[in-house]
Design an enzyme around this catalytic site. Structure first.
Site, short mmCIF file in Angstrom:
data_model
loop_
_atom_site.label_atom_id
_atom_site.label_comp_id
_atom_site.label_asym_id
_atom_site.label_seq_id
_atom_site.Cartn_x
_atom_site.Cartn_y
_atom_site.Cartn_z
N TYR A 204 15.27 30.96 7.23
CA TYR A 204 14.02 31.56 7.71
C TYR A 204 14.04 31.73 9.22
O TYR A 204 14.50 30.83 9.94
CB TYR A 204 12.83 30.68 7.34
CG TYR A 204 12.38 30.80 5.91
CD1 TYR A 204 12.01 32.04 5.38
CD2 TYR A 204 12.28 29.69 5.09
CE1 TYR A 204 11.57 32.15 4.06
CE2 TYR A 204 11.84 29.78 3.79
CZ TYR A 204 11.48 31.01 3.27
OH TYR A 204 11.05 31.11 1.98
N LYS B 47 0.84 -1.20 0.00
CA LYS B 47 0.00 0.00 0.00
C LYS B 47 0.88 1.26 0.00
O LYS B 47 2.09 1.16 0.25
CB LYS B 47 -0.91 -0.02 1.23
CG LYS B 47 -0.17 0.04 2.56
CD LYS B 47 -1.10 -0.20 3.74
CE LYS B 47 -0.34 -0.15 5.06
NZ LYS B 47 -1.18 -0.55 6.21
C1 PLP Z 1 -0.38 -1.51 6.96
C2 PLP Z 1 -0.99 -2.80 7.36
C3 PLP Z 1 -0.19 -3.96 7.43
C4 PLP Z 1 1.31 -3.92 7.34
O1 PLP Z 1 1.80 -3.44 8.57
P1 PLP Z 1 3.36 -3.31 8.87
O2 PLP Z 1 3.41 -2.84 10.30
O3 PLP Z 1 3.88 -2.27 7.95
O4 PLP Z 1 3.98 -4.62 8.66
C5 PLP Z 1 -0.84 -5.17 7.65
N1 PLP Z 1 -2.19 -5.24 7.82
C6 PLP Z 1 -2.98 -4.13 7.80
C7 PLP Z 1 -4.43 -4.27 8.01
C8 PLP Z 1 -2.40 -2.88 7.58
O5 PLP Z 1 -3.17 -1.79 7.56
#
Ligand code: PLP
Length: 351
Positions: free
Chosen positions: A244, A35
């Site tokens: 800045y 993702k």
């Molecule tokens: C993002 C996510 C993962 C992966 O989690 P990590 O901590 O990056 O390994 C797995 N399951 C769900 C439902 C998630 O939202």
């Protein structure tokens, strides 16, 4: 060139996937969470490298991300969508063969009515109270849903990065209570859950951050390096200010490098006067505020004129940088800017 170079080592991503795969029981399948553009590394390239390493089940947040991954992988591998089946997603889910992880009665109804017979999974809430069907609702619909043959029943741990947290055992026991005895593959563990031990692994794990070299997977191989070009060098006298808000004032005659990357590239403003960049193995403090496109670095102590300075690399991981900004490696990775020239390393060669 005033463009920074982000090197992404796909061999290391694949090695991390294999290492996490070895950590779980032989009959547990290891998925891959890609993702958010594979945590900023590039979903298409990462998904292809992981498929090549043997991954067959991929997870994305929304259907649009699933489309990118499907295009990269072609037909075959399963692509599951954590946000489930949202209004307007039906065509994409159908045409690209995505597997929505349905998380409410509403979504179950939508999916069964619009795409009867199309693969789906179920997301249960075991205490995180973010996404998923709660125990009482599940009791009411489980028989009907199981009849339709879900491909996976999953839940997500809220505190897996804290092994001693009582929430882990509580969620594990709730997951058992909600799913024991059903004849459907089950999944509870992301990266943190894999490290909690085999009782958390069930049939499929869903690592994300561990693939990309971040905590809580301490043994992970780093996957990114970020090298920033120096645009200008100047000498400042005692009492002169830089940047800045006059955010830094020279206490000694100093040489300052102005470097091309800023908060528009994901270098959080919280890094101002806190982070360190590296010239080879020599640390150089980031001084003053982070601007949109630029940062300033004290290089007075270097015995060479730096052309580039590294902010991620062998001497500084995403979690080191996250600590300086009081955040987590996940936020550093997913914030990596679109302006960087991405250079992929694969088959131990770059392209
Ligand atoms: C993002 C996510 C993962 C992966 O989690 P990590 O901590 O990056 O390994 C797995 N399951 C769900 C439902 C998630 O939202």
């Amino acid at each position: 060139m005033a463009t920074a170079t982000l090197s992404i080592d796909l061999d290391s991503v694949a090695a991390n996937w294999r290492a996490l795969d070895r950590l779980s029981a032989a009959d547990t399948q290891t998925g891959a969470v890609v993702k958010a553009d594979a945590y900023g590394l590039g979903a298409a390239r990462v998904a292809r490298a992981l498929a090549h390493a043997g991954a067959r089940r991929f997870f994305v947040s929304c259907a649009e991300e699933g489309a990118t991954v499907r295009q990269a992988l072609g037909p075959g591998p399963q692509i599951s969508v954590f946000c489930g089946h949202m209004p307007g997603d039906t065509d994409m889910i159908h045409d690209l063969d995505l597997t929505p992880m349905l998380n409410s009665i509403n979504q179950i109804t939508r999916h069964f009515e619009s795409l009867p017979g199309h693969p789906f999974g179920i997301q249960l809430d075991t205490g995180m109270n973010r996404l998923g069907i709660e125990a009482a609702e599940w009791e009411a619909v489980a028989a009907m849903v199981l009849e339709a043959g879900p491909e996976l029943v999953m839940s997500h741990l809220a505190c897996a990065d804290e092994p001693g947290h009582e929430m882990n055992a509580a969620q594990l026991s709730e997951f058992h209570a909600m799913t024991d005895g059903i004849d459907v593959p089950r999944s509870l563990a992301a990266t943190g859950g894999i490290l909690l031990g085999p009782e958390y692994h069930f049939d499929l794990t869903r690592p994300g951050i561990g693939l990309y070299g971040g905590l809580p997977y301490e043994e992970a191989t780093p996957t990114v390096a970020l090298s920033l070009p120096v645009i200008q060098l100047r000498d400042v006298a005692i009492g002169e200010s830089v940047g800045y808000g006059c955010g830094w004032i020279a206490e000694a005659p100093s040489q300052i490098a102005t470097v091309a990357a800023g908060y528009a590239d994901g270098l959080l403003r919280a890094l101002g006067n806190r982070a360190v960049l590296w010239c080879g193995d020599v640390p150089c403090p980031l001084i003053g505020r982070v601007s949109m496109d630029l940062i300033t670095v004290d290089v007075s102590h270097l015995d060479q004129t730096p052309r580039r300075l590294d902010i991620l690399g062998p001497y500084q991981t995403v979690d080191d940088l996250a600590e300086a900004a009081e955040t987590i490696g996940y936020e550093i990775l997913t914030g990596l800017g679109q302006r960087y020239a991405r250079r992929y390393i694969e088959g131990a060669r770059g392209d």
